[in-house]
Structure formats: structure tokens, C-alpha cells
Design a protein around this motif. Structure first.
Motif, short mmCIF file in Angstrom:
data_model
loop_
_atom_site.label_atom_id
_atom_site.label_comp_id
_atom_site.label_asym_id
_atom_site.label_seq_id
_atom_site.Cartn_x
_atom_site.Cartn_y
_atom_site.Cartn_z
N THR A 497 -75.83 19.89 -54.59
CA THR A 497 -75.95 19.31 -53.22
C THR A 497 -75.94 17.86 -53.58
N ALA A 498 -75.79 17.23 -52.27
CA ALA A 498 -75.43 15.70 -52.35
C ALA A 498 -76.53 15.26 -52.80
N ASP A 499 -77.80 15.64 -52.49
CA ASP A 499 -79.15 15.13 -52.86
C ASP A 499 -79.30 15.28 -54.57
N ARG A 500 -78.73 16.27 -54.96
CA ARG A 500 -78.79 16.47 -56.50
C ARG A 500 -77.85 15.72 -57.17
N ILE A 501 -76.70 15.47 -56.41
CA ILE A 501 -76.11 14.61 -57.29
C ILE A 501 -76.47 12.96 -57.22
N THR A 502 -76.81 12.83 -56.31
CA THR A 502 -77.58 11.23 -55.99
C THR A 502 -78.45 11.06 -57.00
N ASP A 503 -79.51 11.99 -57.46
CA ASP A 503 -80.62 12.07 -58.25
C ASP A 503 -80.11 12.16 -59.69
N ALA A 504 -79.04 12.99 -59.80
CA ALA A 504 -78.54 12.94 -61.49
C ALA A 504 -77.89 11.71 -61.74
N MET A 505 -77.18 11.07 -60.71
CA MET A 505 -76.41 9.93 -60.80
C MET A 505 -77.62 8.61 -61.40
N HIS A 506 -78.94 8.81 -60.61
CA HIS A 506 -80.00 7.61 -61.04
C HIS A 506 -80.86 7.90 -61.88
N ALA A 507 -80.52 9.15 -62.65
CA ALA A 507 -81.47 9.36 -63.63
C ALA A 507 -81.45 8.63 -65.00
N ALA A 508 -82.31 8.53 -65.63
CA ALA A 508 -82.41 7.77 -66.76
C ALA A 508 -81.66 8.54 -68.19
N GLN A 509 -81.46 9.79 -67.74
CA GLN A 509 -80.87 10.73 -69.10
C GLN A 509 -79.48 11.20 -68.67
N GLU A 510 -78.64 11.14 -69.61
CA GLU A 510 -77.19 11.42 -69.35
C GLU A 510 -77.29 12.98 -69.17
N ARG A 511 -76.16 13.39 -68.32
CA ARG A 511 -76.15 14.79 -67.96
C ARG A 511 -74.31 14.86 -67.92
N THR A 512 -73.91 16.31 -68.58
CA THR A 512 -72.53 16.48 -68.45
C THR A 512 -72.62 17.90 -67.40
N VAL A 513 -71.71 17.93 -66.50
CA VAL A 513 -71.24 19.15 -65.80
C VAL A 513 -69.79 19.13 -65.63
N ARG A 514 -69.63 20.63 -66.04
CA ARG A 514 -68.29 21.05 -66.49
C ARG A 514 -67.97 21.60 -64.93
N LEU A 515 -66.52 21.12 -64.65
CA LEU A 515 -65.83 21.61 -63.32
C LEU A 515 -65.85 23.20 -63.45
N THR A 516 -65.64 23.63 -62.34
CA THR A 516 -65.31 25.25 -62.37
C THR A 516 -63.87 25.44 -62.57
#
Length: 582
Positions: A497-516
Motif C-alpha cells: 500500500t502507499a503507507d507501507r511504501i512510505t514506511d519502507a522508504m523511511h526505514a533504517a534498513q535496506e529492503r529489496t522488493v521484486r516486481l511481479t
């Protein structure tokens, strides 16, 4: 009188019918000056042409020309040297379709002279001339002309699907690779299906931007036929000022459709309507839309229409260098325009300004598939940047690494104390910037793995997007609205969701998400194009690519035209052919 005329006409038609029946009863060898049966008897002559030690005069002696000639030889070998375009001395419908297509190539920004369209049309008229007798090609002429037509089909198919003289592969800076069309199979199929014209029309790019740019070419040619546009004198004009050049300015803007209002030759006030027209013109040419007419604006206004036509033609050529199918969904970055557009089934649901590479660190021109995005990314400083910028900064300022949230890794990837590194052997270390708001990649990066190590990414330097010229990076593409792009590429993953994307962007930990699904990305270079709002855009030649490719194209066209002229002289009018034989 009407009865007499009608009777005479019937008699003539009957006579013509009798002559045709009489002619048909005679053996082929006994036919005189009418149509000659060439379908079978011309085979030895075709074989002599395609198996000759040297190619005919219409074949350009370069790699592309010889490739096309080899295909031509294959074509006739597969059909036992039987003619393809001429039957019993008479042109087949396929020949008419090919000539009709070659006569209209100017709409694609190509020159019909490259394909001897005028000569071919004249020969076709000669072959069909006459009311009571069926004129045609003699046996030798039919063979030579048939082979030439086959080569021209293959040449145009290559030009319109891969670019003139294969220039897309000749320029090392253009790394968007397409798949070559199997033009030989296409030719064979189109002859069987009687679809020669359609087969060639289908090879032209069908993308809305190509079609719109082709329409723009027609529009600017019409402007040229009407005398172009007036020259604007050097002036400094601000909104609501008076100037005697205002009516001239209005006429100049009216010529390109930027101004649509009435023109009063006595009105010298630079009013609101004309100001909006100037802003529109500035936006179309990559200038600050402030409605101030100064040196830069006047310079763009005084570019001759002929130059604009050449620019459009060059950029149409670049569209032909792209793959036939870009994909139902893809991202297009136009480097000189500093703009990114998301194309989704011929619509643009998202567009934004971008920052691209500087002249000495240019953004490469290539295409690849976006496969994943990285939230809160580390920035692994490239070795050349570390050598040229990071290490010198550390030598000047011992607190530089701490202040910029950098960490140092040894060759095994282990973090080390920055104060313990040996800067004389800085190549033994890697520098990377930790995730955070000050990270040079911003809060997210979009990855399409490639040999250039280039990607799309956020940036903390938002102020750069306010500039009209944005060639400021080391090669990567910085995004004005990365959050919106992340929402778009993850739209088919409901958990993001938009909120989850925003949270992931501002997290202190790098995270990779693969496109479908992989999403094609094209980093291209168009100095003339039509944007999604329908406006014809012109941009400066940021990296000097226009200049280089124009030289390459001019030289290739000169060689092709010289060969076409030689072929036209060789296969000109029937009278010329007969004279040459005698």
C-alpha cells in the motif's frame, strides 16, 4: 454519331480480343514486340545476374549492402531464379504495391530518391502504355528489373525497421538493441499473400509518439512551403512592455501555432495573450517559461524551419532504431528533455522531471528490464567517484565520512574504523553511504541490472528539479516523484500500500522488493519529439549526439543516393535500355 462511336469501340475491342487470342496461340519464341513470356525463360538471365562475380550497380559495397544482396541471391535460389514482380513481361500487382510504397516514403522522413521511386514509376508507366497492344518488358530487361525490385524491397524493409544503412549498430553510444526483421521470409510471405504494400507499412513504428512526430514533420514541411517564419530581431522584452517588434513576434508564434489570437500590426503592447504564447514556446524548447523574450528565446525562434525539419527526420530515424514492440507497459526517459514518462497501453498515467548525467559523465542510451526496487538503499560509491571525490574530501576534512553518514568496508566486505584506513591504498576499501534522508540515492532506487551500473533513484536535492537544464548527475537518473513511481510499479502487489511504501522508504534498513513482472526501461535521446500532451518539443543537443549522427546519416545517404542514381541510369526508360543494349 453515338452509334458509330460505340460500334467503332466494339470493333476495336473485338480486334484487340482477336489479337490477344491470336497471340496466345503462337509459340512464345514467335512473339514480337508485345508482352514477352518471362516467367520461365528469364530464369537463366536471373541466374546470370545473381551469380555474377560482382553485385549489380544498385548494391552498396558495405556490410549492410552486401548483406541485402546475399538475401536477394538466397531469394532467387529458393525459387529457382523465377521472376517475382513481372509475369509474362507484365508487372504484377505486387510491383505496383512496392512502387506505391516507395513513392510515399517521404512521410517517414526518408527520400524516395534512395529507392529510385521516380524511375520505377516511369518504367511501370511505359510497361502499361497502349490501348490496343500490351506493352511490357523484354526478357533481359525483365530479369534485371525484377532483381532490382527484390533488392529494393529488402533495402526499404531494413531501413524502415532497423534504420538507414544499419546506423543504429554503427553508433557505439546507441545501445538500445532491436531484433532484426526476417525480411526474406516477410518478402516471400507478402508475395504469396499479395500483401507487399501492407507488409512494408506494418514495419514502420506504430508507437503514438512516432506517428505524432511523423505528423509534425508534415506540419513543418507545410510551414516551409508557406515560406517559413519571420526572423525576430534581437530584443529584450518583458511582460506589458511596448515594443515595435510585438506584431512581428506574434506572426512568428502564429506560424508554429503557439499564438492563435488576432494580430494587430498597430498594437505594440506585449499583452497577456502573447505572453502565454511565449511561455508555451519556451516550454516546447526547454527554456524557463517566464514570458521574458531575450537572447535565448530569440535564438530558438530564429532556427530555420528547414533545420527543424532535419531534426524531426533524424529523430524519426532514431525511433526506427527501437525494438518493434516496446511492451504494453514501459518507462521512457528522454535524456535531452530531462523527462520520464510511464507508458501504459498507449497512455501516460505518470510523468515527471528528472536529472540526467553531465556532459563528462553522460547517461548511457540503452534499454533493459526493471526487475526490483530497493527501499532505504545504501549507496555504494563507485570506484571512480571514490577516487576523484570521496578520498580527496576525506583528506581535506577528517570528519567528512561521519558528516556524510559514510562507512568503510574492506575488500572482504567487513566494516572498518574510518580512522584506521590507509588512504595511500584507498583502492583496498569500499565506501558506502548508509540509508537515510541524506543518502545520495534518496529513499528508493529502481533497478534494471545493466553493464553501465545505471538506475533510477530518489535524491535529497529536490531543488535541482526547478532548473530548466538538469544535466547534473554522474550518469544515473534522479527522479522528481519516486514515491509515485514506486506506487505504480508495485500496483499489482496489493500488500504494498502507499503507507507501507512510505514506511519502507523511511526505514533504517535496506529492503529489496521484486516486481511481479519485469518492466522495460528505455533511456533514449530525442531532441525532437511530441510529448503526451501533443506539443512538438525541441531540445538542445546535450551530448553532441545529433551532430555526430547527422554526419553519419549524411554520409550514408550520399552513398545510397549515388548508387540509386547509377541504378536509375542503368534501368531508366525503355529507350535508354534499348540504346544501351545496342
Amino acid at each position: 454519331m453515338r452509334r458509330l462511336t460505340a460500334g467503332l469501340l466494339i470493333g476495336l475491342v473485338s480486334l484487340a480480343s482477336c489479337e490477344r487470342r491470336h497471340d496466345a496461340r503462337q509459340p512464345a519464341a514467335g512473339r514480337e514486340s508485345g508482352a514477352v513470356a518471362t516467367s520461365g525463360r528469364a530464369a537463366p538471365r536471373v541466374a546470370a545476374i545473381v551469380n555474377a562475380a560482382a553485385p549489380p550497380e544498385f548494391v552498396l559495397r558495405d556490410r549492410e549492402g552486401l548483406r541485402l544482396w546475399h538475401l536477394t541471391q538466397q531469394f532467387y535460389q529458393k525459387r529457382d531464379e523465377a521472376l517475382a514482380w513481372i509475369d509474362d513481361g507484365k508487372p504484377r500487382p505486387a510491383m505496383d504495391q512496392l512502387i506505391a510504397t516507395l513513392q510515399k516514403v517521404d512521410r517517414e522522413g526518408l527520400d524516395p530518391a534512395l529507392y529510385s521511386a521516380t524511375t520505377l514509376s516511369a518504367r511501370r508507366v511505359e510497361a502499361g502504355r497502349g490501348f490496343l497492344t500490351a506493352r511490357g518488358f523484354d526478357e533481359q530487361d525483365a530479369a534485371a528489373l525484377d532483381v532490382w525490385l527484390t533488392y529494393l524491397y529488402l533495402q526499404y524493409a531494413s531501413d524502415v525497421s532497423n534504420g538507414i544503412a544499419d546506423l543504429s549498430h554503427a553508433d557505439p553510444d546507441w545501445q538500445i538493441r532491436d531484433k532484426k526483421v526476417d525480411s526474406l521470409a516477410l518478402l516471400e510471405r507478402s508475395l504469396d499473400d499479395d500483401s507487399v504494400g501492407k507488409s512494408l507499412d506494418d514495419l514502420t513504428p506504430h508507437h503514438p509518439q512516432y506517428i505524432a512526430l511523423r505528423d509534425a514533420l508534415a506540419k513543418y514541411r507545410e510551414i516551409a512551403r508557406n515560406g517559413g517564419w519571420p526572423t525576430v530581431p534581437q530584443l529584450k522584452l518583458k511582460p506589458n512592455e511596448q515594443n515595435a517588434a510585438v506584431p512581428l513576434l506574434a506572426r512568428r508564434l502564429a506560424a508554429t501555432g503557439d499564438y492563435t489570437g488576432a494580430i494587430d500590426e498597430q498594437n505594440t503592447l506585449y499583452g497577456p495573450a502573447l505572453q502565454e504564447a511565449v511561455k508555451r514556446f519556451q516550454q516546447r524548447h526547454g527554456l524557463e517559461p517566464d514570458a521574458v523574450v531575450g537572447k535565448a528565446v530569440v535564438a530558438q525562434m530564429n532556427v530555420p524551419v528547414e533545420q527543424r525539419i532535419d531534426e524531426i527526420a533524424l529523430n524519426l530515424e532514431r525511433w526506427r532504431w527501437l525494438p518493434r514492440t516496446l511492451g504494453d507497459r514501459f518507462i521512457l526517459v528522454n535524456i535531452p528533455e530531462f523527462r520520464l514518462e510511464v507508458w501504459d497501453h498507449d497512455r501516460v498515467p505518470l510523468a515527471m522531471r528528472v536529472v540526467v548525467g553531465k556532459k563528462d559523465t553522460p547517461t548511457p542510451i540503452f534499454g533493459d528490464d526493471m526487475t526490483h526496487i530497493v527501499f532505504a538503499p545504501y549507496w555504494n560509491v563507485p570506484s571512480d567517484i571514490a577516487k576523484k571525490e570521496t578520498v580527496p574530501s576525506v583528506l581535506k576534512d577528517p570528519d567528512f565520512l561521519t558528516r556524510t553518514n559514510m562507512e568503510v568496508l574492506d575488500k572482504h566486505g567487513n566494516a572498518v574504523d574510518p580512522s584506521s584506513i590507509d588512504l595511500d591504498n584507498a583502492g583496498d576499501y569500499r565506501f558506502r553511504q548508509k540509508p537515510g534522508a541524506s543518502n545520495s540515492l534518496g529513499l528508493v532506487k529502481f533497478m534494471f541490472p545493466n553493464q553501465f551500473n545505471v538506475y533510477l533513484h530518489d535524491t535529497p536535492a529536490d531543488s535541482l528539479f526547478a532548473r530548466a537544464t538538469r544535466s547534473l548527475s554522474h550518469g544515473c537518473v534522479r527522479l522528481e516523484e519516486p514515491l509515485k513511481l514506486a506506487e505504480y510499479v508495485l500496483a499489482d502487489q496489493p500488500d504494498w500500500t502507499a503507507d507501507r511504501i512510505t514506511d519502507a522508504m523511511h526505514a533504517a534498513q535496506e529492503r529489496t522488493v521484486r516486481l511481479t513482472h519485469p518492466l522495460p526501461v528505455y533511456l533514449g535521446y530525442w531532441t525532437a519529439r511530441v510529448s503526451s500532451d501533443g506539443l512538438v518539443q525541441f531540445r538542445s543537443d546535450l551530448y553532441g549526439i545529433d551532430a555526430r549522427q547527422t554526419t553519419m546519416l549524411t554520409e550514408a545517404l550520399a552513398r545510397l543516393k549515388a548508387r540509386a542514381a547509377a541504378a536509375s541510369a542503368q534501368h531508366g526508360s525503355a529507350a535508354a535500355v534499348v540504346a544501351k543494349k545496342s
